[in-house]
Design an enzyme around this catalytic site. Structure first.
Site, mmCIF file in Angstrom:
data_model
loop_
_atom_site.group_PDB
_atom_site.id
_atom_site.type_symbol
_atom_site.label_atom_id
_atom_site.label_comp_id
_atom_site.label_asym_id
_atom_site.label_seq_id
_atom_site.Cartn_x
_atom_site.Cartn_y
_atom_site.Cartn_z
ATOM 1 N N MET A 48 -2.776 -8.629 25.628
ATOM 2 C CA MET A 48 -2.169 -8.035 24.442
ATOM 3 C C MET A 48 -2.283 -6.512 24.480
ATOM 4 S SD MET A 48 -1.281 -10.720 22.560
ATOM 5 C CE MET A 48 -1.063 -10.151 20.884
ATOM 6 N N ARG B 294 -2.478 -2.632 22.863
ATOM 7 C CA ARG B 294 -3.389 -1.852 22.014
ATOM 8 C C ARG B 294 -4.810 -2.177 22.466
ATOM 9 N NH1 ARG B 294 -3.380 1.200 17.088
ATOM 10 N NH2 ARG B 294 -1.231 1.584 17.739
ATOM 11 N N LEU B 295 -5.461 -1.143 22.908
ATOM 12 C CA LEU B 295 -6.858 -1.267 23.322
ATOM 13 C C LEU B 295 -7.632 -2.143 22.338
ATOM 14 C CD1 LEU B 295 -9.360 -0.248 24.925
ATOM 15 C CD2 LEU B 295 -9.401 1.708 23.370
ATOM 16 N N HIS B 296 -8.393 -3.121 22.854
ATOM 17 C CA HIS B 296 -9.211 -3.937 21.952
ATOM 18 C C HIS B 296 -10.515 -4.364 22.627
ATOM 19 C CE1 HIS B 296 -6.287 -6.563 23.991
ATOM 20 N NE2 HIS B 296 -7.247 -7.468 24.017
ATOM 21 N N LEU B 297 -11.574 -4.211 21.849
ATOM 22 C CA LEU B 297 -12.918 -4.574 22.281
ATOM 23 C C LEU B 297 -13.237 -5.930 21.663
ATOM 24 C CD1 LEU B 297 -15.667 -3.611 23.506
ATOM 25 C CD2 LEU B 297 -16.098 -2.424 21.345
#
Ligand code: AMP
Ligand code: ZN
Length: 175
Positions: A87, A89-92
């Protein structure tokens, strides 16, 4: 735009600050599974440069906040990035290590969190500090990791298939 839309979905929103947002993962792969995203438009961890490390630090603080709010221990969570994100968008990921969830279905799911396909926050931060950015994982290595045997994350048990692994995980469950 799935994750970006979800950042504005009150049903998923958990924390919002000037710099970042925590949302519930729509298809949680454990009892507790959240995503921390920056408000700024950074497509992925591979776009994060040394100058963005303070933002990354803020996102990690939000991840730790989530665990505190839940009244749980950081030792019972993994905090990190997928080497092959699906996916934008940067996501942690902030995910509890029980991995008990009806959304956890495939070997690919399991291995994306329980092999080197999951990059711990500390590892990623160090790579960016030292090299200026994160190097992409080799495609051949990624497909090997994705197909790896189903080894339990809490003992040495190797399961023959996903249903067996899922019932084995219940053995470790405190609930
Ligand atoms: P990744 O493989 O790192 O790109 O992980 C994407 C994560 O987003 C997965 O854990 C999905 O379950 C989750 N996900 C997919 N679509 C949505 C959505 N629309 N809102 C919230 N989470 C989502
Ligand atoms: Zn086990």
């Amino acid at each position: 735009m799935g994750l970006v839309n979800s950042m504005h979905d009150p049903a998923l929103l958990f924390i919002s600050t000037d710099l970042g947002v925590v949302i519930r993962d729509k298809y949680p792969k454990a009892r507790h599974h959240f995503l921390v995203l920056p408000k700024s438009d950074i497509p992925s961890i591979y776009h994060v440069k040394r100058k963005d490390l303070s933002l990354l630090y803020e996102l990690h603080l939000l991840a730790v906040n989530v665990i505190e709010i839940l009244g749980m221990k950081t030792d019972d969570f993994k905090i990190g990035f997928h080497a092959l994100p699906s996916m934008q968008r940067l996501h942690l990921h902030v995910i509890s290590t029980d991995f008990i969830s009806s959304c956890l279905k495939t070997k690919k799911h399991w291995n994306s969190f329980n092999t080197e396909l999951f990059l711990d926050y500390e590892y990623v931060r160090n790579e960016i500090e030292v090299n200026g950015s994160l190097r992409r994982i080799d495609k051949q290595k990624a497909s090997e990791l994705s197909a790896k045997e189903l080894k339990c994350n809490q003992c040495n048990h190797v399961a023959s298939n996903m249903p067996n692994l899922k019932s084995h995980l219940l053995v470790h469950s405190k609930r």
